[in-house]
Design a protein around this motif. Structure first.
Motif, PDB file in Angstrom:
ATOM      1  N   GLU A 144       0.843  -1.196   0.000  1.00  0.00           N
ATOM      2  CA  GLU A 144       0.000   0.000   0.000  1.00  0.00           C
ATOM      3  C   GLU A 144       0.874   1.241   0.000  1.00  0.00           C
ATOM      4  OE1 GLU A 144      -0.711   0.640   4.786  1.00  0.00           O
ATOM      5  OE2 GLU A 144      -2.260  -0.377   3.619  1.00  0.00           O
ATOM      6  N   PRO A 154       0.746   4.825   1.645  1.00  0.00           N
ATOM      7  CA  PRO A 154       0.024   5.604   2.663  1.00  0.00           C
ATOM      8  C   PRO A 154      -0.496   6.938   2.096  1.00  0.00           C
ATOM      9  CG  PRO A 154       2.092   4.738   3.519  1.00  0.00           C
ATOM     10  CD  PRO A 154       2.113   4.524   2.047  1.00  0.00           C
ATOM     11  N   ARG A 155      -1.667   7.359   2.637  1.00  0.00           N
ATOM     12  CA  ARG A 155      -2.228   8.649   2.211  1.00  0.00           C
ATOM     13  C   ARG A 155      -1.326   9.790   2.667  1.00  0.00           C
ATOM     14  NH1 ARG A 155      -7.360   8.575   0.355  1.00  0.00           N
ATOM     15  NH2 ARG A 155      -8.534   6.621   0.598  1.00  0.00           N
ATOM     16  N   GLY A 156      -1.291  10.832   1.865  1.00  0.00           N
ATOM     17  CA  GLY A 156      -0.467  11.987   2.191  1.00  0.00           C
ATOM     18  C   GLY A 156      -0.495  12.989   1.062  1.00  0.00           C
ATOM     19  N   HIS A 169      -2.834   6.120  -7.690  1.00  0.00           N
ATOM     20  CA  HIS A 169      -3.739   5.216  -6.986  1.00  0.00           C
ATOM     21  C   HIS A 169      -4.480   4.273  -7.922  1.00  0.00           C
ATOM     22  CE1 HIS A 169      -2.776   7.621  -3.572  1.00  0.00           C
ATOM     23  NE2 HIS A 169      -3.359   8.705  -4.081  1.00  0.00           N
TER      24      HIS A 169
END
Length: 610
Positions: A430, A432-434, A476
């Motif tokens: 994955e 990570p969101r950011g 994504h």
């Protein structure tokens, strides 16, 4: 020039006539009783028919110069009693090479044939002096079959008794395909090796390679009573060496014209040699036989034994252990056969592709022609089908890698099974969101892996990258399968031992372990080249009872994570600026062109009105 007197004319006259010139070899010539004589005679500067007649005469040394007719091409009655019967049966004859060149042939010389020979047309002299002999003794073969690869030694004794200076040549040879019916028919003759009249060692054409490799030798030794002892050795006989062997001794003399002539020859049979092929007697067995099942970490011991190799064979043995298939194969025993280990004839041991086995195993010669392979702690990847391969080399051939083995035999298969634990491995990657990733940002990717089994285990994680697909325009996007157009690039790995290996040097890479089952890959100061589809591979490593770690063969691949780098803010501001400037320039050019065009048209109409 000949002077004639003409009595009728009572005058002297000079008449020139052609002088006939007859040539014979320069003597004296030395030959041996019991062997043939071929004496050439040619006439030059003659008149008349191109086919000349020749008459041969002999002046014996003990006959007080009395002439004896030998043979004639024109007078059958020329031959004296000692030669008449021999002329009738063809033992003494004249063979014509051309009209003016013949040879006196005596098929088998006798002691009374020595003397001074005259070829009449007229003649020149040729002498035959001396009575010499050569004696040859032999050592016979036993007649028992000789195993392939055994050493063969043949001895020939030869000497010369002669008042003249002569040389001796020795040849060892064999006849192939001798008629088994016993009617005396001989097969094809092959010269093996010789010592020629100038004392040089010369191998036969078909044996030169073996001579160059030191497999065939010939040497002279001094025997009793001044006899020469000639010893031929074959270090390792081959099936094609079967045949009837002989030793040939020839006596040579140098004539006054410095040419060498063979004056005597003796050929005596040594005996028949039959080479027994090793393939009919040699066999290779391995133990244990059939199927072997072991616990992981248990020692694996396989034994290879060579049977049926005769004691006379001094050849070297190379022993290899080969394996095909493993626990990772779809079916045990399938796949490419690979070498596990080998022992050369000189005792040097080498290991196959898995060099780590060099410290975790051994290969030894435990007894005469008995060899063992030991793996101290068996791993799941050691499962498969094993067999022992034995190659037999001639005594010296194994030192030359280009020389093929005389024979290669293989043992029966041994199937080795390892009792493995049930191991389940999963991996999920994955991003990570950011904030949006831009050139110069740090890319951080997480790989969560799960291993379900009993006993101690460790995960070994590797990160791979594929290039971005051409249709990907935003981040994504998580394809289930990475593109297979190109091979992936191995970025980094965290080994089961905790060691980190970095495989690319165009970026700053780091790998760390966040928790027991979570691993992180970071790409610092990312560049456009770091874009792509990232996946992680996870392999399960287990620990055997001795504390050693092994690859269980269980592994998993994560989903693919797309990494895309957006343009920076300064790049985004530059785009409208460039577009605005371009638009203003375009509009200005259009206005100026329109005004100029209208003004020129109006000026043209005014000039027309005037």
């Amino acid at each position: 020039m000949v002077i004639f007197q003409d009595d009728n004319a009572r005058n002297w006259a000079l008449i020139y006539a052609v002088c006939r010139d007859v040539t014979l070899p320069t003597g004296p010539l030395f030959r041996v009783a019991g062997f043939p004589l071929s004496l050439p005679c040619q006439v030059f500067a003659y008149e008349g028919s191109r086919t000349q007649d020749f008459e041969w005469f002999l002046y014996r040394d003990n006959a007080g110069g009395m002439q004896m007719g030998v043979v004639s091409t024109r007078d059958p009655g020329l031959s004296y009693a000692p030669f008449s019967s021999r002329v009738r049966n063809g033992e003494v004859r004249v063979e014509r090479d051309s009209g003016d060149k013949v040879r006196l042939v005596i098929q088998r010389l006798r002691a009374e044939d020595q003397g001074k020979y005259e070829c009449y047309t007229p003649s020149t002299d040729s002498k035959y002096l001396g009575n010499y002999s050569a004696s040859v003794t032999k050592r016979s073969l036993t007649g028992q079959p000789v195993p392939e690869g055994a050493e063969l030694t043949l001895t020939c004794l030869a000497s010369i008794q002669s008042e003249q200076l002569t040389h001796l040549s020795i040849t060892f040879g064999k006849r192939d395909g001798e008629d088994a019916s016993g009617d005396g028919t001989k097969g094809e003759v092959r010269e093996i090796i010789s010592i020629d009249k100038l004392l040089g060692v010369i191998p036969g054409q078909l044996y030169k390679t073996r001579y160059d490799d030191g497999e065939i030798t010939l040497e002279k030794r001094n025997g009793e009573g001044g006899q020469g002892v000639y010893v031929m050795k074959m270090m390792a006989v081959q099936p094609e060496d079967s045949g009837s062997y002989f030793c040939e001794a020839s006596q040579w003399i140098r004539d006054p014209d410095r040419s060498w002539q063979k004056i005597a020859q003796r050929t005596l049979d040594i005996g028949n040699l039959t080479v027994q092929q090793l393939a009919k007697s040699l066999s290779v067995t391995s133990s244990p036989q059939g199927n072997v099942t072991l616990q992981i970490g248990s020692p694996l011991i396989l034994t290879c034994e060579v049977l049926g190799l005769p004691s006379e064979v001094s050849s070297g043995l190379q022993v290899q252990w080969m394996k095909r298939g493993s626990i990772s194969s779809d079916t045990l025993g399938n796949g490419v056969e690979v070498e596990v280990a080998r022992m050369r004839p000189d005792g040097i041991v080498s290991w196959g592709d898995d060099l780590s086995r060099a410290s975790g195993g051994s290969m030894e010669k435990v007894a005469e022609r008995k060899y063992s392979l030991k793996l101290f702690s068996a791993r799941p990847l050691d499962s498969g089908v094993y067999r022992c391969v034995v190659s037999v080399y001639a005594s010296r051939n194994y030192l030359n890698p280009s020389m093929p083995a005389m024979l290669t035999q293989r043992s029966e298969d041994v199937t080795v099974n390892l009792k493995t634990k049930d191991v389940f491995v999963s991996a999920v990657a994955e991003l990570p969101r950011g904030p949006l990733l831009k050139p110069g940002s740090t890319i951080s990717l997480i790989c969560n892996t799960t291993i379900k089994t009993t006993g101690p285990t460790q995960a070994q994680v590797q990160w791979f990258r594929w290039p971005l697909p051409k249709l990907v325009t935003k981040a994504h996007v998580d394809p289930l399968d990475p593109p297979g157009e190109k091979d992936p690039t191995l970025i980094a790995a965290l080994m089961y031992s905790g060691i980190v290996n970095i495989y690319v040097n165009n970026s700053e890479i780091s790998v760390d372990r966040l928790s027991a089952d979570s691993y992180r890959l970071r790409v610092h100061m990312a560049s456009i080249e770091d874009q792509g589809l990232y996946v992680c591979h996870s392999e399960a490593w287990g620990q055997d009872p001795h504390g050693g770690w092994y690859n269980t063969g269980s592994k998993a691949q994560s989903n693919a994570v797309t990494v895309y780098l957006y343009s920076r803010a300064t790049d985004l501001l530059l785009i409208p600026l460039v577009v605005g400037v371009s638009s203003a320039l375009f509009v200005g050019i259009v206005i100026i062109a329109a005004v100029t065009c209208c003004f020129m048209k109006r000026l043209a109409r005014q000039r027309t009105q005037k």
